[in-house]
Design an enzyme around this catalytic site. Structure first.
Site, PDB file in Angstrom:
ATOM      1  N   ASP A   1       0.885  -1.177   0.000  1.00 27.67           N
ATOM      2  CA  ASP A   1       0.000   0.000   0.000  1.00 27.67           C
ATOM      3  C   ASP A   1       0.915   1.217   0.000  1.00 27.67           C
ATOM      4  OD1 ASP A   1      -1.585   2.162   0.639  1.00 27.67           O
ATOM      5  OD2 ASP A   1      -2.660   1.150   2.264  1.00 27.67           O
TER       6      ASP A   1
ATOM      7  N   TYR B   1       1.407   0.969  14.847  1.00 31.03           N
ATOM      8  CA  TYR B   1       0.471   0.712  13.753  1.00 31.03           C
ATOM      9  C   TYR B   1       0.938   1.336  12.453  1.00 31.03           C
ATOM     10  CZ  TYR B   1      -3.457   0.652  10.718  1.00 31.03           C
ATOM     11  OH  TYR B   1      -4.247   0.440   9.617  1.00 31.03           O
TER      12      TYR B   1
ATOM     13  N   LYS C   1      -3.051  -2.480   8.165  1.00 33.05           N
ATOM     14  CA  LYS C   1      -3.333  -3.905   8.293  1.00 33.05           C
ATOM     15  C   LYS C   1      -2.469  -4.685   7.332  1.00 33.05           C
ATOM     16  CE  LYS C   1      -5.809  -5.984  11.239  1.00 33.05           C
ATOM     17  NZ  LYS C   1      -5.239  -7.164  11.922  1.00 33.05           N
TER      18      LYS C   1
HETATM   19  P1  13P Z   1      -5.026  -0.411   4.866  1.00 25.75           P
HETATM   20  O1  13P Z   1      -4.072  -1.272   5.636  1.00 25.75           O
HETATM   21  O2  13P Z   1      -5.596  -1.079   3.710  1.00 25.75           O
HETATM   22  O3  13P Z   1      -4.377   0.899   4.519  1.00 25.75           O
HETATM   23  O4  13P Z   1      -6.266  -0.104   5.804  1.00 25.75           O
HETATM   24  C1  13P Z   1      -6.109   0.709   6.895  1.00 25.75           C
HETATM   25  C2  13P Z   1      -7.322   0.873   7.722  1.00 25.75           C
HETATM   26  O5  13P Z   1      -7.190   1.085   8.880  1.00 25.75           O
HETATM   27  C3  13P Z   1      -8.670   0.790   7.136  1.00 25.75           C
HETATM   28  O6  13P Z   1      -9.568   1.488   7.936  1.00 25.75           O
HETATM   29 MG    MG Z   2      -4.145   2.076   3.142  1.00 24.70          MG
HETATM   30 MG    MG Z   3      -4.552  -2.049   2.167  1.00 17.78          MG
END
Ligand code: 13P
Ligand code: MG
Ligand code: MG
Length: 372
Positions: A11, A235, A238
């Site tokens: 990402d 963090y 994800k």
């Molecule tokens: P991503 O990891 O896809 O960027 O998603 C982050 C998130 O917290 C979605 O609310």
């Molecule tokens: Mg993202």
């Molecule tokens: Mg993502």
């Protein structure tokens, strides 16, 4: 000859929130990928997105964990990040967690799945076909249940009863809580069936790293089971895993691999990486736009010719109305879960909340508790 398939995903920024990368980002990565083919580093390449993640699929002869191949992917993501920054996009460079990877992007943020195999197009693999999975807004163990069922349960994979598969598959299970390195345990199905499930039921700690045919000692699947928050300490997003799966013949067929995805099973992830929501199968190149942001998974299939080329055409498994029922099921399961908002199993347990800020809030309150 030996061929390696490498799937590296990150990402690196997205439009209007965490939805999808911009066309210019994708064009930039694609142009660099085509140059890597012209320069002779790669045989073939295919660039796509699932939600806000860009995946680069490559074939080459340099083996797994090759520093040139990994460096190419990193450099392409850096260029894509520069575009995202110039366009003012959200989360530019989100998954690029180090200044420069030391010859390998594993542990540097991007998700990696790789399989090297003998590509002679003779028995036991007279044709080489494989599937590419990418999931967004979900935790690293999102494939645990469907891939275990595909490779270990004849209720989902009738092919397990056939001579080439009847000895079963071995599962390399990784303990993602061990941040000292890749801590892996090999367990055989069906012999260790219950032991495997005892680990894989915990999607946040244990993940399938790879799967091997016990009859042919041939690698069937590679899954990126890495936890970004373990790597970065805080963090960063994800984990959004990818998987490469070889199919047919000595391995399960596509329908056997896909059948457990009809469950739209609940996984960790979703909004702020902190909820429990169903995994919705979607066509490749789908943006995250739904209410909340259901975890998404795409699945496409390729065939590899004798020279290692695959991108002449592909099949998009979930881009078919038969999957509409599952999408509806996922949405209904999502609405049910969302109806209890923050309560109990609707959100991940304390230690798994991807937004550390939730923990900060609780800790701030904990310090004010008093004995009466
Ligand atoms: P991503 O990891 O896809 O960027 O998603 C982050 C998130 O917290 C979605 O609310
Ligand atoms: Mg993202
Ligand atoms: Mg993502």
């Amino acid at each position: 000859m030996k061929i390696t398939l490498s799937l590296i995903k990150a990402d690196i920024g997205s439009i209007g929130g965490h939805t999808r990368p911009s066309d210019l980002m994708l064009e930039t990565v694609e142009t660099l990928a085509q140059k890597a083919v012209t320069d002779g580093l790669l045989i073939d390449v295919f660039v796509s997105y699932t939600g806000d993640d860009i995946a680069i699929l490559m074939s080459h002869t340099k083996g797994e964990n090759n520093s040139e191949v990994h460096q190419f992917a990193w450099d392409a993501f850096i260029e894509g990040t520069n575009v995202a920054k110039s366009q003012g996009l959200y989360g530019a460079g989100q998954d690029l967690l180090v200044d420069a990877p030391s010859g390998n992007v594993r542990g540097a943020g991007p998700a990696v799945a790789e399989i090297e195999f003998d590509h002679s197009l003779e028995s036991p693999r007279p044709a080489e076909s494989f599937m590419v999975f990418a999931a967004d807004k979900c935790g690293p163990g999102a494939y645990n249940l469907p891939l275990f069922l595909a490779f270990a349960d004849p209720m989902y994979c009738g092919g397990l009863m056939l001579p080439p598969m009847i000895k079963g598959f071995s599962f390399d299970v990784i303990d993602m809580d061990n941040t000292d390195g890749d801590s892996v345990l090999k367990l055989d199905a069906p012999d260790d069936y219950y032991g495997i499930t005892a680990l894989l039921r915990d999607n946040e700690r244990f993940g399938i790293d790879s799967i091997y045919s016990r009859t042919f000692n041939n690698k069937a699947a590679s899954i990126s089971a890495q936890r970004l928050h373990s790597i970065a300490g805080t963090y960063t997003g994800k984990d959004d895993p990818v998987a490469l799966i070889r199919n047919q013949g000595i391995f399960p067929a596509p329908e056997e691999i896909l059948s457990a995805f009809t469950k739209a099973h609940y996984v960790g992830g979703d909004s702020r990486g902190s909820h429990v929501m169903p995994l919705m199968p979607v066509p490749l190149n789908t943006a995250v736009t739904g209410p909340y942001c259901l975890p998404l998974v795409s699945a496409v299939g390729f065939s590899l010719n004798a020279d290692g080329y695959f991108s002449h055409s592909f099949v998009d498994f979930f881009d078919n109305p038969v999957w509409d029922e599952v999408r509806k099921l996922a949405q209904l399961k999502g609405l049910e879960m969302r109806s209890q908002g923050w309560s109990g199993p609707a959100m991940l347990p304390y230690t798994e909340l991807e937004y550390g800020g939730f923990r900060d809030t609780v800790e701030g309150l904990l310090s004010s508790f008093k004995f009466q």
